[in-house]
Structures are given as C-alpha cells and as structure tokens.
Design a protein around this motif. Structure first.
Motif, PDB file in Angstrom:
ATOM      1  N   TRP A   5       0.858  -1.186   0.000  1.00  0.00           N
ATOM      2  CA  TRP A   5       0.000   0.000   0.000  1.00  0.00           C
ATOM      3  C   TRP A   5       0.895   1.238   0.000  1.00  0.00           C
ATOM      4  CZ3 TRP A   5      -5.306  -0.631  -0.207  1.00  0.00           C
ATOM      5  CH2 TRP A   5      -5.791  -1.915   0.076  1.00  0.00           C
ATOM      6  N   VAL A   6       0.759   2.074  -1.028  1.00  0.00           N
ATOM      7  CA  VAL A   6       1.613   3.248  -1.181  1.00  0.00           C
ATOM      8  C   VAL A   6       0.776   4.509  -0.989  1.00  0.00           C
ATOM      9  CG1 VAL A   6       3.200   4.493  -2.690  1.00  0.00           C
ATOM     10  CG2 VAL A   6       3.085   1.986  -2.797  1.00  0.00           C
ATOM     11  N   GLY A   7       1.008   5.201   0.115  1.00  0.00           N
ATOM     12  CA  GLY A   7       0.227   6.391   0.434  1.00  0.00           C
ATOM     13  C   GLY A   7       1.092   7.627   0.551  1.00  0.00           C
ATOM     14  N   THR A   8       1.502   8.158  -0.578  1.00  0.00           N
ATOM     15  CA  THR A   8       2.313   9.385  -0.574  1.00  0.00           C
ATOM     16  C   THR A   8       1.639  10.517  -1.338  1.00  0.00           C
ATOM     17  OG1 THR A   8       3.572   8.606  -2.508  1.00  0.00           O
ATOM     18  CG2 THR A   8       4.490   8.106  -0.338  1.00  0.00           C
ATOM     19  N   GLY A   9       0.418  10.287  -1.821  1.00  0.00           N
ATOM     20  CA  GLY A   9      -0.349  11.333  -2.487  1.00  0.00           C
ATOM     21  C   GLY A   9      -0.072  11.443  -3.971  1.00  0.00           C
ATOM     22  N   LYS A  10      -1.092  11.900  -4.705  1.00  0.00           N
ATOM     23  CA  LYS A  10      -0.947  12.127  -6.144  1.00  0.00           C
ATOM     24  C   LYS A  10      -0.093  13.376  -6.386  1.00  0.00           C
ATOM     25  CE  LYS A  10      -5.533  10.378  -7.579  1.00  0.00           C
ATOM     26  NZ  LYS A  10      -6.069   9.994  -6.249  1.00  0.00           N
ATOM     27  N   PRO A  11       0.778  13.395  -7.375  1.00  0.00           N
ATOM     28  CA  PRO A  11       1.088  12.324  -8.337  1.00  0.00           C
ATOM     29  C   PRO A  11       2.289  11.483  -7.928  1.00  0.00           C
ATOM     30  CG  PRO A  11       2.100  14.347  -9.073  1.00  0.00           C
ATOM     31  CD  PRO A  11       1.396  14.673  -7.774  1.00  0.00           C
ATOM     32  N   ARG A  12       2.831  11.776  -6.731  1.00  0.00           N
ATOM     33  CA  ARG A  12       4.072  11.109  -6.315  1.00  0.00           C
ATOM     34  C   ARG A  12       3.918   9.594  -6.221  1.00  0.00           C
ATOM     35  NH1 ARG A  12       6.856  11.140  -0.426  1.00  0.00           N
ATOM     36  NH2 ARG A  12       8.871  10.252  -1.008  1.00  0.00           N
ATOM     37  N   GLU A  13       2.794   9.126  -5.665  1.00  0.00           N
ATOM     38  CA  GLU A  13       2.645   7.689  -5.479  1.00  0.00           C
ATOM     39  C   GLU A  13       2.540   6.945  -6.809  1.00  0.00           C
ATOM     40  OE1 GLU A  13      -0.637   7.725  -2.785  1.00  0.00           O
ATOM     41  OE2 GLU A  13      -2.164   7.827  -4.344  1.00  0.00           O
ATOM     42  N   GLN A  14       1.844   7.519  -7.779  1.00  0.00           N
ATOM     43  CA  GLN A  14       1.751   6.868  -9.088  1.00  0.00           C
ATOM     44  C   GLN A  14       3.121   6.817  -9.761  1.00  0.00           C
ATOM     45  OE1 GLN A  14      -0.493   9.137  -8.002  1.00  0.00           O
ATOM     46  NE2 GLN A  14      -2.278   7.788  -7.818  1.00  0.00           N
ATOM     47  N   ALA A  15       3.862   7.912  -9.682  1.00  0.00           N
ATOM     48  CA  ALA A  15       5.194   7.956 -10.289  1.00  0.00           C
ATOM     49  C   ALA A  15       6.119   6.935  -9.644  1.00  0.00           C
ATOM     50  CB  ALA A  15       5.776   9.359 -10.170  1.00  0.00           C
ATOM     51  N   PHE A  16       6.055   6.810  -8.329  1.00  0.00           N
ATOM     52  CA  PHE A  16       6.888   5.832  -7.618  1.00  0.00           C
ATOM     53  C   PHE A  16       6.569   4.413  -8.071  1.00  0.00           C
ATOM     54  CE2 PHE A  16       7.143   2.719  -4.179  1.00  0.00           C
ATOM     55  CZ  PHE A  16       8.480   2.820  -3.800  1.00  0.00           C
ATOM     56  N   CYS A  17       5.290   4.112  -8.176  1.00  0.00           N
ATOM     57  CA  CYS A  17       4.873   2.758  -8.572  1.00  0.00           C
ATOM     58  C   CYS A  17       5.331   2.417  -9.982  1.00  0.00           C
ATOM     59  CB  CYS A  17       3.351   2.625  -8.479  1.00  0.00           C
ATOM     60  SG  CYS A  17       2.706   2.734  -6.805  1.00  0.00           S
ATOM     61  N   VAL A  18       5.127   3.337 -10.903  1.00  0.00           N
ATOM     62  CA  VAL A  18       5.506   3.099 -12.298  1.00  0.00           C
ATOM     63  C   VAL A  18       7.018   2.974 -12.424  1.00  0.00           C
ATOM     64  CG1 VAL A  18       5.553   4.125 -14.606  1.00  0.00           C
ATOM     65  CG2 VAL A  18       3.445   4.169 -13.257  1.00  0.00           C
ATOM     66  N   ARG A  19       7.723   3.826 -11.741  1.00  0.00           N
ATOM     67  CA  ARG A  19       9.186   3.848 -11.828  1.00  0.00           C
ATOM     68  C   ARG A  19       9.816   2.568 -11.285  1.00  0.00           C
ATOM     69  NH1 ARG A  19       9.541   8.447  -9.614  1.00  0.00           N
ATOM     70  NH2 ARG A  19      10.014   7.851  -7.473  1.00  0.00           N
ATOM     71  N   ASN A  20       9.156   1.963 -10.291  1.00  0.00           N
ATOM     72  CA  ASN A  20       9.789   0.853  -9.591  1.00  0.00           C
ATOM     73  C   ASN A  20       9.083  -0.487  -9.706  1.00  0.00           C
ATOM     74  OD1 ASN A  20      12.025   2.332  -8.168  1.00  0.00           O
ATOM     75  ND2 ASN A  20      10.288   3.476  -7.341  1.00  0.00           N
ATOM     76  N   ARG A  21       8.022  -0.561 -10.497  1.00  0.00           N
ATOM     77  CA  ARG A  21       7.242  -1.810 -10.535  1.00  0.00           C
ATOM     78  C   ARG A  21       8.079  -3.013 -10.933  1.00  0.00           C
ATOM     79  NH1 ARG A  21       2.432  -2.114 -14.531  1.00  0.00           N
ATOM     80  NH2 ARG A  21       2.367  -4.143 -13.531  1.00  0.00           N
TER      81      ARG A  21
END
Length: 270
Positions: free
Chosen positions: A186-202
């Motif tokens: 569960w990644v809770g760092t707020g938009k758009p940071r959390e989406q960028a983190f997920c895409v960058r590191n998936r």
C-alpha cells in the motif's frame, strides 16, 4: 526512465492463470473498472499472493476521483503514469454516478480506498495475505499498523515505512520492501508522487499487488475524520473533507471538481 519511455517498453504481463478485469467504463477520459468493492477485494486476496509466489511483476492498482480526472487531463506525466495501471477503481462517488449517466457500462459501486483497505483486513488475516504500509508521517504510519493489527488479529504486516525519503534513499526503500516481500504493498504518498513511484519501480518491487492509497493511513488513525455515511453514499464526502481541512483541500476541490464535471461531459460518449 521517463513515464513515456516506460510505457513504450512495457510488454504484456505473463498471466498467473487468473482472469483479468476486462470490463471498464470510460469516465472523464479514464478507463475505470466496473468491479464492485467486494469483487475488487476478492480479486486482490486471490491474485496478490499468487502473483508474488510465482514471481510475476506486481499489478498496479490506481484510483479515480475528481482530482484524478482533472490531473489526468492537465498533467501529461501523470496521464502517462495512469496508463500503466492494470486496474483503476472508482474511489469517488461521482465516478460511479457518471458511469450511469450516458448509457455506458455501469460501475457496480464506489470502492473508496479506505473502505477497500478496512473491509479487506479480516479476510486478509484469515487468508494469510501480508501487507506492507508505505507512506504518511512516521507517527501516523506506526499508529496505523498498531491499529489494524488490533482490528484484525493475525493480520500479517510484512513491514512498514513512512513516506518521506530523498531520491538517493529510494534504492534502500525498495530493498526493504523486497526483503519483506509483501503480497500487497500500500503506497500512500499522495498524487502524483505515489503513481510515479509505482511506475518507476514496478519492475524491481517484489509484491503481488501495489495499491496507491493517498491519505489512507491518516483516516485509519483518525487524524483525518471521515464523513458521515450518508455523505459518503450521496457523493458529498469531498464537502466534509473540505470543511474539516480547508487549508489543505479547499483550493483543490474548488478547482478540480468543476474541471472533473466538464471532463465527464466532454467524454460522455466514450
């Protein structure tokens, strides 16, 4: 690697043998899953541990609400990240209502991230599905873990970390997650940071599902009060949030809500 480059290089994920959700409603330019809250939770609890055990890349689960629609239309980097999601669920009641206004496939019900998390705790504990909580302030993150293991005795919390780190520390954040190897991150760092983190590191995160969750941990601890149930169901939870946290949220809702409504009208025919 930019979000656009990641999208261009992305290959279809190997299937773990389970059906993927193919039914979506186009709301405001975003393809949103029509799955109900219960179906979404069930899908997560079955798929996440299987994907992790088979060492498949994690699925990215993002949410759609008024703010998300507005950002998707106005921020090309955020839009590119959103296209990487394997499933986008209806976090806002307006998304559910809009799916029914113009004759498209209706979304079953609202699947707010907070409800998705809370309603999944006991089933996850019973099924042995492990969670990792990433995000929030340190005291909030720690308090959230303490509360959920009380709410769902036996819940496996594989690990946790606050949401504040510098770019050069990100490798260590990933290493800690991979050492825990959770079924659901569960990644809770707020938009758009959390989406960028997920895409960058998936491609280097060892988990079954990665679910973005904004300020979820603050709602669990009670730092952010939830609206009365009637406001949640009628689509006015945003008004309660704005009234209780005006400095942080008033401008966001004043600017993004009208834009989201315009986008829903603009994309009314798919």
């Amino acid at each position: 690697m930019s979000a656009e480059q990641a999208l261009a290089r992305r290959q279809p994920l190997p299937s773990p043998g389970l059906d993927r959700d193919e039914t979506v409603a186009n709301v405001g330019g975003v393809a949103v899953s029509t799955l109900s809250l219960d179906a979404l939770i069930g899908k997560m609890l079955v798929e996440a541990p299987l994907r992790r055990s088979l060492d498949h890349p994690p699925l990215l689960i993002f949410d759609a609400n008024g703010q998300g629609l507005s950002m998707n239309a106005s921020d090309p980097v955020f839009r590119a990240d959103m296209t990487q999601a394997d499933l986008i669920h209806a976090d806002g009641q307006i998304i559910v209502a809009a799916s029914r206004w113009f004759g498209g496939p209706p979304i079953a019900d609202r699947s707010s991230t907070t409800d998705m998390f809370i309603d999944s705790l006991k089933p996850a504990a019973e099924a042995g599905v492990s969670y990792y909580l990433l995000g929030g302030e340190e005291k909030v993150n720690a308090a959230c873990v303490e509360k959920i293991v009380t709410m769902a005795p036996g819940l496996q919390v594989a690990g946790r970390r606050n949401g504040f780190w510098k770019p050069h520390e990100e490798d260590a954040v990933i290493d800690a997650i991979n050492a825990a190897a959770p079924d659901v991150l569960w990644v809770g760092t707020g938009k758009p940071r959390e989406q960028a983190f997920c895409v960058r590191n998936r491609d280097r995160i060892k988990a079954g599902w990665i679910v973005t969750c904004g300020g979820l941990f603050n709602y669990i601890t009670g730092d952010y009060p939830r609206a009365p149930l009637w406001m949640q169901k009628s689509g006015f939870e945003w008004l309660h949030r704005m009234a209780t946290r005006p400095k942080e949220l008033a401008w966001r809702y004043i600017t993004t809500n009208p834009h989201a409504l315009w986008l829903i009208w603009k994309h009314r025919h798919g």
